[in-house]
Motif scaffolding. Structure first.
Motif, PDB file in Angstrom:
ATOM      1  N   ARG A 127      -1.058  24.912  -9.469  1.00 32.19           N
ATOM      2  CA  ARG A 127      -0.921  23.344  -9.493  1.00 32.19           C
ATOM      3  C   ARG A 127       0.264  22.889  -8.973  1.00 32.19           C
ATOM      4  O   ARG A 127       0.439  21.544  -8.766  1.00 32.19           O
ATOM      5  CB  ARG A 127      -1.119  23.037 -10.936  1.00 32.19           C
ATOM      6  N   THR A 134      -0.736  14.299 -13.981  1.00 35.71           N
ATOM      7  CA  THR A 134      -2.214  14.439 -14.296  1.00 35.71           C
ATOM      8  C   THR A 134      -2.581  15.814 -14.670  1.00 35.71           C
ATOM      9  O   THR A 134      -3.732  16.357 -14.910  1.00 35.71           O
ATOM     10  CB  THR A 134      -2.884  14.453 -12.882  1.00 35.71           C
ATOM     11  N   LEU A 135      -1.631  16.603 -15.110  1.00 35.00           N
ATOM     12  CA  LEU A 135      -1.554  17.889 -15.899  1.00 35.00           C
ATOM     13  C   LEU A 135      -2.050  17.893 -17.224  1.00 35.00           C
ATOM     14  O   LEU A 135      -1.866  16.699 -17.860  1.00 35.00           O
ATOM     15  CB  LEU A 135      -0.327  18.723 -15.912  1.00 35.00           C
ATOM     16  N   SER A 136      -2.752  18.751 -17.663  1.00 32.15           N
ATOM     17  CA  SER A 136      -3.096  18.968 -19.344  1.00 32.15           C
ATOM     18  C   SER A 136      -1.833  18.717 -20.228  1.00 32.15           C
ATOM     19  O   SER A 136      -0.592  19.001 -19.603  1.00 32.15           O
ATOM     20  CB  SER A 136      -4.000  19.857 -19.564  1.00 32.15           C
ATOM     21  N   GLY A 137      -1.817  18.432 -21.482  1.00 32.90           N
ATOM     22  CA  GLY A 137      -0.520  18.698 -22.226  1.00 32.90           C
ATOM     23  C   GLY A 137       0.017  19.738 -22.134  1.00 32.90           C
ATOM     24  O   GLY A 137       1.244  20.124 -22.141  1.00 32.90           O
ATOM     25  N   GLU A 139      -0.236  22.279 -19.764  1.00 29.77           N
ATOM     26  CA  GLU A 139       0.597  22.743 -18.494  1.00 29.77           C
ATOM     27  C   GLU A 139       1.767  21.740 -18.203  1.00 29.77           C
ATOM     28  O   GLU A 139       2.801  22.247 -17.774  1.00 29.77           O
ATOM     29  CB  GLU A 139      -0.665  22.123 -17.450  1.00 29.77           C
ATOM     30  N   GLN A 140       1.817  20.605 -19.114  1.00 26.63           N
ATOM     31  CA  GLN A 140       2.951  19.611 -18.911  1.00 26.63           C
ATOM     32  C   GLN A 140       4.388  20.226 -19.510  1.00 26.63           C
ATOM     33  O   GLN A 140       5.216  20.385 -19.022  1.00 26.63           O
ATOM     34  CB  GLN A 140       2.761  18.230 -19.568  1.00 26.63           C
ATOM     35  N   SER A 166      -2.773  22.741 -28.797  1.00 25.67           N
ATOM     36  CA  SER A 166      -3.697  23.348 -29.614  1.00 25.67           C
ATOM     37  C   SER A 166      -3.149  24.654 -29.915  1.00 25.67           C
ATOM     38  O   SER A 166      -2.360  25.342 -29.463  1.00 25.67           O
ATOM     39  CB  SER A 166      -5.156  23.830 -28.704  1.00 25.67           C
TER      40      SER A 166
END
Length: 251
Positions: A127, A134-137, A139-140, A166
């Motif tokens: 990435r 724009t990353l998922s939570g 990934e952030q 999660s």
């Protein structure tokens, strides 16, 4: 490595930390546990210099730091991963990582740090040209930790790293933190997920409305009845309670 002695921090007239004393040994993971509002973020911000205590003192590797500006503390090797990640959303992953390396002047060292980060977080390599916002939570959160690692921290402060993730991502995150600690990174981990925090920490402190209510080795805290009930969600069954549960009803 780090010692707080009688540290008290205020927001105006409101006392948020009340004579906090704690120690962090080099190479250890120390968990700071507590409910929302207990003072975990205030503690992290006080160590990193974003807040200055009115009482007590903080020493890092024998040097007093509680009156130093944050940028001086960062250059000593104390790096914070803030609650909520606080990335630069309009910069790419690669640009965020380079921002984390701003204290480094050694280009070879920066390259080595980047290689290490991508080894721990391979998704970030995939990435690297993508905007951070724009990353998922998950990934952030990985990017926030990776950005901190780019500064080659002597002491890594992590404020609620599992927040909003999660259960699968939480387990993955803590596996990575355990690996980083195994490589020599000392950590202070402020967490509401007490169970996961105590699985990787050597020692733990429980904050209760700005005070240390309990402290001890992780295995001792996991065995403590109060900790089990309030922080681990484990309630011991009364010996008088039938295995089947509640009372049987009658007409």
């Amino acid at each position: 490595m780090l010692r707080l002695e009688g540290v008290s921090t205020y927001y105006g007239p409101i006392q948020a930390l009340k004579e906090i004393t704690l120690e962090v040994e080099e190479g250890a993971v120390v968990a700071v546990l507590g409910a929302n509002g207990a003072g975990k973020t205030t503690l992290m911000n006080t160590i990193s210099g974003l807040l200055h205590p009115r009482g007590g003192q903080i020493t890092f590797e024998g040097r007093r730091i509680d009156r130093l500006p944050t940028e001086r503390i960062v250059r000593l090797g104390i790096i914070q991963v803030p609650e909520g990640r606080q990335l630069f959303p309009d910069l790419t992953v690669a640009e965020n990582l380079r921002m984390g390396a701003f204290v480094q002047r050694d280009h070879r060292g920066i390259k080595e740090s980047l290689e290490r980060v991508f080894a721990h977080f391979p998704v970030l390599m995939d990435r690297r040209g993508q905007l951070a916002g724009t990353l998922s939570g998950g990934e952030q959160q990985m990017l926030a930790i990776a950005r901190a690692l780019m500064a080659r921290p002597r002491l890594l402060l992590l404020d609620e790293p599992s927040l909003g993730l999660s259960p699968i991502l939480v387990r993955e995150l803590f596996t990575i933190l355990r690996t980083l600690n195994g490589e020599g990174t000392t950590m202070v981990l402020a967490e509401q997920n007490s169970h996961m925090a105590l699985t990787i920490a050597r020692y733990g402190y429980i904050l209760e409305t700005g005070r240390i209510g309990l402290a001890g080795k992780s295995e001792e805290l996991r065995a403590n009845k109060k900790v089990k009930q309030l922080y681990l969600g484990i309630r011991e069954r009364s010996p008088m309670t039938p295995r089947g549960g509640g009372e049987s009803g009658g007409a």
